[in-house]
Design a protein around this motif. Structure first.
Motif, PDB file in Angstrom:
ATOM      1  N   TRP A  54       1.180   4.827   0.494  1.00  0.00           N
ATOM      2  CA  TRP A  54       1.422   5.636  -0.702  1.00  0.00           C
ATOM      3  C   TRP A  54       2.249   4.853  -1.709  1.00  0.00           C
ATOM      4  N   MET A  55       3.324   4.220  -1.263  1.00  0.00           N
ATOM      5  CA  MET A  55       4.168   3.439  -2.177  1.00  0.00           C
ATOM      6  C   MET A  55       3.409   2.248  -2.751  1.00  0.00           C
ATOM      7  N   ALA A  56       2.615   1.569  -1.899  1.00  0.00           N
ATOM      8  CA  ALA A  56       1.855   0.414  -2.385  1.00  0.00           C
ATOM      9  C   ALA A  56       0.809   0.841  -3.406  1.00  0.00           C
ATOM     10  N   GLY A  57       0.097   1.916  -3.111  1.00  0.00           N
ATOM     11  CA  GLY A  57      -0.961   2.367  -4.000  1.00  0.00           C
ATOM     12  C   GLY A  57      -0.447   2.919  -5.318  1.00  0.00           C
ATOM     13  N   THR A  58       0.541   3.796  -5.264  1.00  0.00           N
ATOM     14  CA  THR A  58       1.063   4.396  -6.492  1.00  0.00           C
ATOM     15  C   THR A  58       1.795   3.366  -7.345  1.00  0.00           C
ATOM     16  N   SER A  59       2.415   2.375  -6.718  1.00  0.00           N
ATOM     17  CA  SER A  59       3.047   1.304  -7.481  1.00  0.00           C
ATOM     18  C   SER A  59       2.013   0.541  -8.296  1.00  0.00           C
ATOM     19  N   LYS A  60       0.866   0.275  -7.684  1.00  0.00           N
ATOM     20  CA  LYS A  60      -0.207  -0.403  -8.420  1.00  0.00           C
ATOM     21  C   LYS A  60      -0.722   0.489  -9.548  1.00  0.00           C
ATOM     22  N   MET A  96     -11.092  -4.991  -8.277  1.00  0.00           N
ATOM     23  CA  MET A  96     -10.358  -5.144  -7.023  1.00  0.00           C
ATOM     24  C   MET A  96      -8.995  -4.455  -7.078  1.00  0.00           C
ATOM     25  N   ALA A  97      -8.341  -4.512  -8.225  1.00  0.00           N
ATOM     26  CA  ALA A  97      -7.032  -3.860  -8.361  1.00  0.00           C
ATOM     27  C   ALA A  97      -7.170  -2.345  -8.243  1.00  0.00           C
ATOM     28  N   TRP A  98      -8.178  -1.782  -8.925  1.00  0.00           N
ATOM     29  CA  TRP A  98      -8.406  -0.343  -8.820  1.00  0.00           C
ATOM     30  C   TRP A  98      -8.827   0.048  -7.413  1.00  0.00           C
ATOM     31  N   ALA A  99      -9.687  -0.767  -6.800  1.00  0.00           N
ATOM     32  CA  ALA A  99     -10.142  -0.467  -5.440  1.00  0.00           C
ATOM     33  C   ALA A  99      -8.972  -0.454  -4.463  1.00  0.00           C
ATOM     34  N   ALA A 100      -8.098  -1.443  -4.569  1.00  0.00           N
ATOM     35  CA  ALA A 100      -6.945  -1.509  -3.670  1.00  0.00           C
ATOM     36  C   ALA A 100      -6.002  -0.335  -3.900  1.00  0.00           C
ATOM     37  N   ALA A 101      -5.709  -0.043  -5.178  1.00  0.00           N
ATOM     38  CA  ALA A 101      -4.770   1.036  -5.500  1.00  0.00           C
ATOM     39  C   ALA A 101      -5.291   2.386  -5.025  1.00  0.00           C
ATOM     40  N   LEU A 102      -6.566   2.670  -5.289  1.00  0.00           N
ATOM     41  CA  LEU A 102      -7.123   3.959  -4.896  1.00  0.00           C
ATOM     42  C   LEU A 102      -7.296   4.064  -3.386  1.00  0.00           C
ATOM     43  N   THR A 103      -7.679   2.965  -2.748  1.00  0.00           N
ATOM     44  CA  THR A 103      -7.814   2.977  -1.285  1.00  0.00           C
ATOM     45  C   THR A 103      -6.477   3.263  -0.627  1.00  0.00           C
ATOM     46  N   GLU A 104      -5.421   2.617  -1.092  1.00  0.00           N
ATOM     47  CA  GLU A 104      -4.106   2.816  -0.485  1.00  0.00           C
ATOM     48  C   GLU A 104      -3.574   4.223  -0.746  1.00  0.00           C
ATOM     49  N   THR A 105      -3.740   4.718  -1.966  1.00  0.00           N
ATOM     50  CA  THR A 105      -3.226   6.049  -2.300  1.00  0.00           C
ATOM     51  C   THR A 105      -3.997   7.130  -1.557  1.00  0.00           C
ATOM     52  N   ALA A 159      -3.295   7.072   2.202  1.00  0.00           N
ATOM     53  CA  ALA A 159      -2.039   7.713   2.593  1.00  0.00           C
ATOM     54  C   ALA A 159      -2.225   9.217   2.763  1.00  0.00           C
ATOM     55  N   VAL A 160      -2.945   9.834   1.826  1.00  0.00           N
ATOM     56  CA  VAL A 160      -3.186  11.285   1.898  1.00  0.00           C
ATOM     57  C   VAL A 160      -4.011  11.637   3.126  1.00  0.00           C
ATOM     58  N   LEU A 161      -5.068  10.858   3.381  1.00  0.00           N
ATOM     59  CA  LEU A 161      -5.925  11.130   4.527  1.00  0.00           C
ATOM     60  C   LEU A 161      -5.198  10.906   5.847  1.00  0.00           C
ATOM     61  N   ILE A 177     -11.280   5.837   6.946  1.00  0.00           N
ATOM     62  CA  ILE A 177     -10.380   5.221   5.968  1.00  0.00           C
ATOM     63  C   ILE A 177      -9.645   4.028   6.560  1.00  0.00           C
ATOM     64  N   ALA A 178      -9.540   3.960   7.882  1.00  0.00           N
ATOM     65  CA  ALA A 178      -8.882   2.810   8.499  1.00  0.00           C
ATOM     66  C   ALA A 178      -9.587   1.505   8.157  1.00  0.00           C
ATOM     67  N   VAL A 179     -10.907   1.555   7.967  1.00  0.00           N
ATOM     68  CA  VAL A 179     -11.673   0.326   7.699  1.00  0.00           C
ATOM     69  C   VAL A 179     -11.311  -0.281   6.346  1.00  0.00           C
ATOM     70  N   PRO A 180     -11.417   0.438   5.212  1.00  0.00           N
ATOM     71  CA  PRO A 180     -11.009  -0.176   3.944  1.00  0.00           C
ATOM     72  C   PRO A 180      -9.523  -0.518   3.885  1.00  0.00           C
ATOM     73  N   LEU A 181      -8.695   0.257   4.578  1.00  0.00           N
ATOM     74  CA  LEU A 181      -7.276  -0.099   4.610  1.00  0.00           C
ATOM     75  C   LEU A 181      -7.061  -1.411   5.358  1.00  0.00           C
ATOM     76  N   MET A 182      -7.820  -1.634   6.444  1.00  0.00           N
ATOM     77  CA  MET A 182      -7.734  -2.917   7.144  1.00  0.00           C
ATOM     78  C   MET A 182      -8.189  -4.060   6.247  1.00  0.00           C
ATOM     79  N   VAL A 183      -9.213  -3.793   5.427  1.00  0.00           N
ATOM     80  CA  VAL A 183      -9.686  -4.821   4.494  1.00  0.00           C
ATOM     81  C   VAL A 183      -8.588  -5.184   3.498  1.00  0.00           C
ATOM     82  N   THR A 184      -7.875  -4.173   2.982  1.00  0.00           N
ATOM     83  CA  THR A 184      -6.785  -4.472   2.046  1.00  0.00           C
ATOM     84  C   THR A 184      -5.701  -5.309   2.707  1.00  0.00           C
ATOM     85  N   MET A 185      -5.443  -5.061   3.988  1.00  0.00           N
ATOM     86  CA  MET A 185      -4.441  -5.854   4.698  1.00  0.00           C
ATOM     87  C   MET A 185      -4.914  -7.294   4.908  1.00  0.00           C
TER      88      MET A 185
END
Length: 201
Positions: free
Chosen positions: A37-43, A66-75, A78-80, A90-98
């Motif tokens: 949540w902090m990473a996504g909303t900060s972006k 990529m910036a929008w994809a990362a920000a929205l995926t992280e935000t 977090a909710v999910l 959602i674990a899959v795209p979050l793993m990709v961001t990591m």
């Protein structure tokens, strides 16, 4: 008690903890949610700077996308995670961001998140950490309020290695295989409803 009986007793004792096996994935979700949540909303709150950083700073292709994809995926992730909805998905795209973060931001810095002068993961980059910390400490002790500055924790030198990204990746991978857990996730109740409906049919 024979060794075989002892092993069987231990096995049975461990098996009796099964009713509480929902606690581990719940804690993983609750731990990871505020991080993303902090990473996504900060972006999102600094999107122009984030796009510039992705493109000019990190050299990531299609930085706007990529910036929008990362920000929205992280935000959204977090909710999910908090609600326990579509956790394995959602674990899959979050793993990709990591993975992207580890390879583009942290890889050149080695493993350590915090610089250490010695130890298994110390590198040439971090070996001077003790000396630099000693110098910073002496300056602060002479010119600053050192006791006040350190009363909540000691000073460290950030190394910004892949340690945290790798840790979060492993936690997400665990959730991918275990799912959100029983009882305190919407996934569990949706799946249970579907199973009950299938049996009724």
């Amino acid at each position: 008690m024979s060794p075989v009986a002892s092993i069987q007793y231990l096995h049975n004792a461990i098996e009796r903890t099964r009713p509480a096996d929902f606690i581990a994935p719940l804690l993983l979700r609750l731990y990871l949610a505020p991080i993303f949540w902090m990473a996504g909303t900060s972006k999102l709150n600094n999107m122009e700077a984030t796009v510039d950083w992705f493109g000019d700073g990190l050299g990531i292709p299609l930085p706007l996308f990529m910036a929008w994809a990362a920000a929205l995926t992280e935000t959204l992730g977090a909710v999910l995670l908090i609600a326990g909805i579509a956790v394995r998905v959602i674990a899959v795209p979050l793993m990709v961001t990591m993975l992207v973060a580890a390879l583009t931001v942290h890889w050149d810095n080695g493993w350590l998140a915090i610089a250490e002068g010695s130890g298994l993961f110390a590198t040439e980059r971090t070996q001077g950490a003790i000396e630099r910390l000693a110098m910073a400490r002496s300056i602060l002790q002479e010119y600053g309020h050192y006791e006040w500055l350190t009363q909540k924790g000691r000073f460290v030198i950030l190394n910004n290695g892949i340690e945290f990204a790798a840790t979060y990746f492993i936690m997400l991978l665990t959730l991918f295989f275990t799912g959100a857990g029983r009882y305190l996730s919407i996934d569990y109740w949706l799946r249970r409803r579907l199973v009950e409906r299938d049996h009724a049919d």
